[in-house]
Every structure is written in C-alpha cells, then in structure tokens.
Design an enzyme around this catalytic site. Structure first.
Site, short mmCIF file in Angstrom:
data_model
loop_
_atom_site.label_atom_id
_atom_site.label_comp_id
_atom_site.label_asym_id
_atom_site.label_seq_id
_atom_site.Cartn_x
_atom_site.Cartn_y
_atom_site.Cartn_z
N ALA A 188 -2.78 5.49 8.19
CA ALA A 188 -3.40 4.28 8.73
C ALA A 188 -3.44 3.22 7.64
O ALA A 188 -3.16 3.52 6.48
CB ALA A 188 -4.82 4.58 9.21
N GLU B 235 -5.66 -0.32 6.14
CA GLU B 235 -6.98 -0.98 6.15
C GLU B 235 -6.94 -2.50 6.23
O GLU B 235 -7.88 -3.16 5.78
CB GLU B 235 -7.73 -0.57 4.87
CG GLU B 235 -7.17 -1.15 3.54
CD GLU B 235 -6.20 -0.24 2.81
OE1 GLU B 235 -5.58 0.63 3.46
OE2 GLU B 235 -6.06 -0.40 1.57
N ASN B 236 -5.90 -3.11 6.82
CA ASN B 236 -5.84 -4.57 6.95
C ASN B 236 -7.19 -5.15 7.33
O ASN B 236 -7.87 -4.65 8.22
CB ASN B 236 -4.83 -4.95 8.03
CG ASN B 236 -3.56 -4.14 7.94
OD1 ASN B 236 -2.89 -4.15 6.91
ND2 ASN B 236 -3.25 -3.41 8.99
N HIS C 153 -12.10 6.58 6.14
CA HIS C 153 -11.33 6.12 4.97
C HIS C 153 -10.98 4.63 5.09
O HIS C 153 -11.25 3.85 4.17
CB HIS C 153 -10.07 6.96 4.84
CG HIS C 153 -9.20 6.61 3.67
ND1 HIS C 153 -9.29 7.27 2.46
CD2 HIS C 153 -8.26 5.65 3.51
CE1 HIS C 153 -8.43 6.73 1.62
NE2 HIS C 153 -7.78 5.75 2.23
N GLU C 154 -10.39 4.26 6.22
CA GLU C 154 -9.97 2.85 6.36
C GLU C 154 -11.19 1.93 6.41
O GLU C 154 -11.17 0.84 5.85
CB GLU C 154 -9.10 2.66 7.60
CG GLU C 154 -7.89 3.58 7.70
CD GLU C 154 -7.05 3.67 6.44
OE1 GLU C 154 -6.99 2.70 5.67
OE2 GLU C 154 -6.45 4.75 6.20
N1 TRP Z 1 -3.68 2.02 2.16
C1 TRP Z 1 -3.31 3.00 3.15
C2 TRP Z 1 -4.39 4.07 3.12
O1 TRP Z 1 -4.69 4.61 2.13
C3 TRP Z 1 -2.00 3.65 2.84
C4 TRP Z 1 -0.83 3.15 3.60
C5 TRP Z 1 -0.73 2.97 4.93
C6 TRP Z 1 0.45 2.82 3.09
N2 TRP Z 1 0.53 2.56 5.25
C7 TRP Z 1 1.25 2.45 4.15
C8 TRP Z 1 0.97 2.80 1.82
C9 TRP Z 1 2.60 2.09 3.98
C10 TRP Z 1 2.30 2.44 1.64
C11 TRP Z 1 3.09 2.09 2.70
O2 TRP Z 1 -5.01 4.35 4.10
ZN ZN Z 2 -6.53 4.43 1.42
#
Ligand code: TRP
Ligand code: ZN
Length: 867
Positions: free
Chosen positions: A265, A267-268, A300-301
């Site tokens: 997932a 976290e936008n 988490h997100e």
């Molecule tokens: N930040 C996301 C998380 O930790 C990780 C993530 C989701 C991601 N999609 C991605 C990292 C695509 C690299 C590429 O939940």
């Molecule tokens: Zn993360």
C-alpha cells in the site's frame, strides 16, 4: 520517441547529498485523462537558492509539449538522458510544463497507469518523474492543487490529495474536480485516482473535535468486503491519539483498493492507494491472516501521516527514518489490539529468517544504505524490519515514557520538514538524556552480529558469571566491523522454576544488560544454585545468539520461563539442535521423550493462549533453516524437516487428535479467541495429515469448512503431505473461486509450493489458468514467489527450476522490473549451495546479465551477486 543508447546505470552515494538548486513553493497540476494520451500541465512557483540560473528537472517516459517561464514560451532548455535542463532563469519565476503520457502502456505500475480500467498513480520512490519534469526528490516540499478532467460515465470519481474545492461539468460527457492539499509535501506523496467504484463511507471525530470523512473505494460489487478495513482505520486513528498523542490533520481520509499494485500500500497524503489484498475481506474469502494483515497495513499507512508525511525524509538513503519507525508503530498497534507475544514471535521469525538471509547476501546493506543504483531495490526487510528492531532497541533503552518525549521533541523540531536518521536519534537522546552515540552505529553497519555466551557457576562463592562476546562477520560491501551497543535482556531460573534476583556488588541490578564492547563479563552474586539462563529475552536485539544449551535446560525454559516469547524460543532452539545435528551428521531425527513431553505439555495446557500454542508447535521453514549453514544442503534439510514433522506427529498423536476434535464447532467470528482456536486446530491438522491413519481428516475438514481459514488449513495440509486427495480439493477450490483473482492467489501459492518434483509442471499449468495474468503482481508473486523458494522445484538438481526462473525474470524485466527484482533474491544466494546448483544458478545469472535492456533494478542485483 527514440530509444536512448544503452548506458551503464550509475550509483548514487549518501555522502554526496547536496541541497536542491531551487525550491518549489507550490504546484498546480491539470490532468486531461486519456487512456493513451493523457496531457499534464504543471505550473509551479520556483525560487532559486544561491542565485542558481539553471534548473535540472528529471523526467522519464514523457513527451515534452511545452515549456513556459513567466507566461513566455521558453526555448532555452535541453533534453538529456535524465530529463530537462532549463537555463537563463531569473531568481523567482512561474514555470509551466506540458507533457503527454501513455498510461495504458505503463506495465511497470510506476507513475500514472491503468488498473483494471481505473487511472491511478504510484509515485514513491521516483515515479512522479513519469508524470512531469520535476525536482523529484523528497526534500523539495510544495503545496499541491490538482485538477482532474475525465469522461464522467467511465470515471465518476476523480480523486487527489487534500480537500475537494471545486467541480464542474464539461461538454462531451466530461467533468472535472479540483483538489487542494494545504500541507506541503514531497512529490512521492502525490496521488491521483479516477474510476468507477463502490464507496464505503464513515466518519471519525478526533480528540480535538475535528470531524473526518472516511471513504474507502473498491471495485463494484465489493462493498461488503471493505468493513474490516474501515474498522481497522478507525482503530488506527484512535490508537495513534491514545498511544502517540497524534491526531489526523485533514477533513477527509480516502483509501482506494486496486488490483494492480507492486507493493502492499502507499501512504499518499489523504489518499492512500492499497493493493486490494490489504483491503478486501469477508468470512468466505479471507483467512484470519488476511484480516490481521489488513489491520497491520491500514495501520501502517495511517501512521505514516505523521512519521513519513508530516516529517519526511531528506533523501532516500534515510528511508528507514519513516519505514523503520512506522513498522515499529504498526507492530505496537497490532500488539496492543491483539496478542503481544504472538505478534512478537512472528516479527522475530521474519528477522531471523528472511532478514538474516538478506544480511548474509550479496545485497547486504545497513538500514541506512550508503550506495544505491535503483531506489526500488531498497524497500527491503533490512530497512523495514531491521529498521523497526533498531527503533525497538531505542524504545527498550529509553522506556515508553522517555521514548514518547523523544517523539514529541522530534515533531517539535522537524514537523513540516525533511529530516535524517541522525535527527531522529538526536531527538531521542536529547529528550531522554540516554547516550546514543555508540548506538548510532546500527544505522551505518550492515550484517548480523553474533553474540556468543559462556557461563561459570562458583558454588562456593555463589557467583554466576556470564561472558558475552560480540562479533560481526564482514559483509559484501563492508570489510571491517565494529562493536555495537546491544541491549541484552536476561533472567536466571532455579530448578524449581523460580527467578533468581540479579545482584552485583551487593546491589540489585537490571535484567537489561548493556553490551557495548567486544567482550564483557557480568558477575552476579547471591546465586544459590547453578541457574538456567534465559538469554536475549524477547529478542531485545537483532542478533544471532550462541550459547551451548543442554537439552534439559531448554526443556526447563519451555516449561517455566515467565514470558511466552522465551518459551517459544526455547522450543525453537531445541528443534534447531536436532535439525543441525541431523543435517551435519546425515543421521535420522529421533526426538527424546523429554522433548516430546515438553511439546505435549504446551499442547495440553488449558491455561495457555491457543494462538501461542499454535506458534510454539510450528516448525522452522526450510528457508530459515538454510540460514543456519554456511553451505546449504537443500535435500538434507528437506529430509530432516520431513522427519521432524513426522516425529512430532507420532509423538503427540493422541493429544493432537484430542485437541483437534475438542476445537471443532463454534460460531465464526474474528475475535482473538476464535482466531486462536482455528490456528491451533489447523496446526494439529497439519501434523495429523502426515500420518497414514489420519489422511482423511483434511478432506473432511475441507468439506465442513464455513470460512477461508479452515479451507486453506485443509488445502495446505493436503498440499504439504502431498495427500491423494490433494488434486480433488485443489480442483474443488478453483471451481468455486476461479472468478476471483485475490482468492485464487492462495491456490497459485499452493501450486508453487507443492513439495514434490512435479511442481514445475503444476506451476506451468497454473499459469495457463484463466485467473492468471503475468501483468498482475499479486498473481506473479503467488505462483512464482512460492516456486522460487521451493526446495523441490526451484532447486531441482537438474537445473530445470533455475532455467524456468531465468526465463520468467527475463520476461518480467521488460514489463515490470520492480516485480522481477523482488523475485530474483533467492538466486543471488547461489554461492551458498553445492557445486552443481551453484554452477546452474550462476549460469542463469550470467544469461540475465547479458540481457539487452536489463533494467537498473536487476542490473544492480545481478552485478552484486556475480562480483
Ligand atoms: N511507502 C510504502 C509503504 O511502506 C511502500 C511502497 C508502496 C512503495 N508502493 C511502493 C515503495 C512502490 C516503492 C515503490 O507502505
Ligand atoms: Zn511504509
């Protein structure tokens, strides 16, 4: 567009960080969505730092249509391999860039792409550069407004970050919506979604009284599978207020579930995009593990909103700043809501299994890497899971109260900015007064420390001495290792099971020993009998423990240790001793009566949490056992594990059967108690199924099941013991679920993990199934991911598994390099195998290395492995 000549990918180094040449204060994005020709106009307010007059923007897979500076068509620019360089710029200016992109050709699932007909974006780590030319780096924070225009019928929902501020209709059946995000953010947190969904709506009132609209978007027809995700979201919001004193900061929180997604997932800000695997669940289609996975990932997100979004990373080398900390937070969330010991056991398993393996591989890196070619390669178990262990060690050293003061100070100092791992540790140190200067080495040093313990008991002086040494072996990119600050919790037990108080210099001392040098001796006084030591309790540090336990000591700890994680650990250590002996000596496994009785005692203890008992009876997987040896004896390990399972099944047969029967029936719900009952019952079934006389149980279990957990329990028992009923059960399952890819993933996974030599043919025919698609990362991971760790298939001695793997990787290299790069990991460890397998694997790696247009992702790993 012309294909650029092949260029050798270049590495970036952490030490080379420089501040950006310009700041971007705000950006206004306008998307005219179209399947093959989407037009993006990006207008930014740009401010030069230190009088810079030229600006280098990165961009990939874009067609540049126009560049405008302060409303004037600008021709003073150049396109190169990385992007766009604009020259002769003033100090402050408005920059408008028009690009065109083709979402339907985007199989890499980075930037703007189509998932089952819906537009969606994935910008972390470096995907925004596939949308427009930009300073696509996490330390450039801008305020975003986003206008989305699309066909209304096919795309009734047009979503982006922040709050909806305007909308309207256009001719030709098109419409538009404008969003504004008040919080400055880096480009990797940008998101856009446009599609036709079912929408689950709820709300949450924050502690300070802000009313937040909660909206979950799922594929049409899936609304009744979104309730657990919604509940998990509300639980997350409440938990973060109570435990971390952190509140949500927008009026709306949206989650969109998509079927095509490379990771779990994202976290936008205000608009999370999720792999549908971590949103959709109901009794019929999801296992208890799926439910818990949804809770953890939703948490988490959500927790990223503060640890990641409000305070983000200065550069990608600092990724663990947000990921290690957020994993720590989601683990605590799951532990506070569910069973703390069971959560801890599962987290420890991941560290000791796949993370230790990564640390021993050619791609070994510190939680804060120093050198990166493709950033996507560093979303690793080391950065996430070991990163979380490093945060957990800080928590252990400081205690909850000081840790929370550290968090407060961290937000006071860094809210709204891009920070570093050093900043985080400084806040923790300054708020607590605990000296973390040596501790910081965990951020820069890779590899797994080995902590070796010996002991002496002096019956006359009544002293007990623990001699503790630490050693970290050189890793692929770090020759010299230094001692680390290791928190090491212990307890000493008498024969009667009571705990001996720890006394040194006539004063009571803490059970948490501080290991800071290569070697230490700790002397404890007033020890009235030779104790049994319980070491590294609750796994207070991500290290390998070596202590020459006698069987009787481990049996003792299994019985009387005051915490469940230690009891589990003692059982695992016992089993490990048997497995190592069998593999090293090539002998058969025969468990002693004491060992059988210890496991029997756990199984029949009515006072224990059944979920814990299920964990305690779970044998280590082949992959984890492989990590215990310098040279991996694939077949020897398989044989030992089969024998061990059979020995436990035989030794505990009547208790397993009695427990299995006593746990039948009961209404389905997802309370901890019900989950625990199902877990233990399915564990019993797994053991019983390898005994001739109970082979019909799996079939009955399958037929009687009213939920996916039991259905998969039956199927995996049949699969693991390769029962005669396996084919029928698998067919019955695919007959019922062939329309549902997410559920079929379980079937694909079972095909790929069949423990017999015909598995490759099973995999090949599974890939012909109508539910399979090579474009869908979940499908690919289910069938190929499981196959690539299958000792009977991937590691088949004739090389057929490796050859097949090579072909699949070459195909994925062109369509989705990120997925290819995750799958290749087992191959990188080729040097650890016997000569024949080593040669065969190396051959495939060499073929890959010579593949034309090898993606950076695979290039980085293949080079590291062949070095
Ligand atoms: N930040 C996301 C998380 O930790 C990780 C993530 C989701 C991601 N999609 C991605 C990292 C695509 C690299 C590429 O939940
Ligand atoms: Zn993360």
């Amino acid at each position: 567009m012309k294909d650029a000549a092949p260029v050798q990918p270049v590495a970036k180094y952490r030490k080379d960080y420089t501040t950006p040449s310009h700041n971007i204060l705000d950006i206004d994005l306008v998307f005219k969505l179209h399947q093959t020709q989407t037009v993006v106009v990006a207008t930014s307010t740009v401010l030069a730092n230190d009088g810079a007059t030229s600006l280098s923007l990165v961009g990939e897979h874009l067609e540049l249509k126009a560049v405008c500076i302060d409303g004037v068509d600008w021709s003073d620019y150049e396109l190169n391999d990385e992007g766009l360089v604009i020259s002769n710029l003033p100090d402050q200016f408005d920059m408008s860039i028009t690009t065109e992109l083709n979402p339907s050709a985007n199989t890499a699932l980075e930037g703007l792409y189509l998932s089952d007909g819906a537009f969606c974006t994935q910008c972390e780590a470096e995907g925004f550069r596939r949308i427009t030319y930009f300073l696509d780096r996490p330390d450039v924070l801008a305020k975003y407004t986003t206008t989305i225009e699309a066909d209304k019928e096919g795309f009734p929902f047009l979503l982006s970050n922040g709050n909806k501020i305007a909308e309207g209709e256009l001719e030709n059946g098109r419409h538009w919506v404008k969003w504004q995000d008040p919080h400055p953010k880096p480009s990797y947190l940008f998101a856009l979604v446009a599609g036709y969904f079912d929408q689950l709506v709820d709300s949450f009132t924050t502690r300070s009284g802000r009313n937040v609209a909660l909206e979950i978007f799922v594929d049409k027809g899936n609304l009744n599978r979104a309730h657990h995700a919604m509940l998990s979201l509300k639980n997350s919001m409440k938990w973060d207020e109570e435990r971390f004193d952190l509140e949500y900061d927008l009026d709306i929180y949206m989650i969109v579930a998509v079927d095509f997604f490379n990771m779990g997932a994202m976290e936008n800000k205000g608009l999370n995009v999720f792999n549908s695997k971590y949103v959709l669940a109901d009794q019929a289609s999801a296992t208890d593990k799926d439910y818990l996975g949804i809770e953890a990932v939703i948490g988490h997100e959500y927790f990223h909103n503060w640890t990641g979004n409000r305070v983000t990373c200065r550069d990608w080398f600092q990724l663990s700043l947000k990921e290690g900390l957020t994993v720590f937070r989601d683990q605590e969330f799951s532990s506070d809501l569910g069973s703390r010991p069971v959560n801890r056991i599962n987290n420890v398993r991941i560290i000791r299994g796949p993370q230790f393996a990564e640390d021993a591989s050619p791609m070994s890196h510190p939680i804060r890497p120093d050198k990166v070619i493709e950033m996507n390669n560093f979303y690793t178990l080391t950065v996430y899971e070991k990163g979380s262990e490093v945060i957990r060690m800080i928590h252990t050293l400081l205690g909850e109260e000081s840790f929370q003061s550290g968090m407060k100070l961290y937000f006071e100092r860094h809210d709204g900015t891009a920070a570093t791992c050093d900043d985080f540790v400084s806040a923790m140190q300054d708020a607590s007064g605990v000296d973390l200067s040596l501790f910081k080495r965990w951020y820069s040093q890779s590899g797994t420390p080995v902590v070796t313990v010996t002991d002496e008991y002096d019956a006359i002086r009544k002293t007990y001495t623990l001699n503790i040494r630490q050693y970290t072996a050189p890793t692929a990119t770090q020759e010299d290792k230094l001692p680390l600050h290791i928190p090491f919790d212990i307890e000493l037990y008498r024969q009667d099971g009571s705990v001996i108080p720890l006394v040194t210099d006539a004063k009571p001392v803490d059970s948490l020993l501080q290991i800071t040098k290569e070697s230490h001796s700790f002397v404890f006084e007033q020890v009235d009998e030779k104790p049994t030591p319980s070491l590294l309790r609750e796994f207070t540090a991500p290290v390998k423990l070596e202590y020459d336990y006698e069987e009787s000591q481990l049996v003792h700890l299994m019985k009387c240790s005051t915490n469940e994680v230690s009891r589990w650990d003692a059982g695992q250590t016992l089993l490990a001793q048997y497995i190592k002996h069998a593999v090293n000596e090539g002998v058969d496994i025969e468990l002693s009566d004491d060992v059988i009785n210890s496991f029997k005692a756990l199984l029949t203890d009515e006072g224990l949490d059944k979920a814990f008992v299920a964990e305690a009876l779970t044998l280590p997987p082949h992959s984890e056992v492989s990590g215990w040896f310098d040279t991996i004896d694939v077949d020897g390990i398989s044989k030992a594990l089969k024998q061990l399972k059979l020995a436990v099944a035989k030794g505990l047969e009547s208790e397993l059967l009695a427990t299995y029967q006593s746990l039948s029936g009961g209404e389905y719900d997802i309370s901890h108690q019900s989950i625990a009952k199902r877990a233990l019952r399915n564990t019993c079934l797994g053991f019983l199924s390898c005994l001739e006389e109970h082979q019909s149980l799996a079939e009955q279990h399958f037929e009687a099941s009213d939920n996916m957990t039991d259905t998969i329990g039956a199927l995996s028992a049949a699969n693991q013991s390769d029962l005669a009923s396996r084919e029928d059960l698998m067919n019955a399952f695919s007959g019922r679920w062939s329309h549902d890819g997410l559920v079929m993933d379980k079937w694909f996974m079972l095909q790929g993990s069949k423990p017999s030599s015909d598995v490759l043919s099973k995999v090949k025919s599974a890939m012909e199934h109508s539910a399979f698609s090579m474009q869908n990362p979940n499908r690919v991971r289910s069938v190929l991911g499981s196959f690539f760790s299958n000792p009977y298939g991937f590691h088949a001695i004739d090389g057929s598994g490796y050859e097949f793997a090579g072909e699949m990787l070459a195909r994925l290299n062109t369509t989705n390099p990120q997925v290819a790069s995750r799958l290749i990991d087992p191959m990188l460890k080729f040097a650890r195998y016997d000569e024949q397998r080593k040669q065969l694997m190396r051959q495939q790696l060499e073929v890959l290395r010579d593949t034309p247009n090898l993606a950076k992702d695979l290039f980085e790993k293949v080079e590291a492995a062949l070095k």
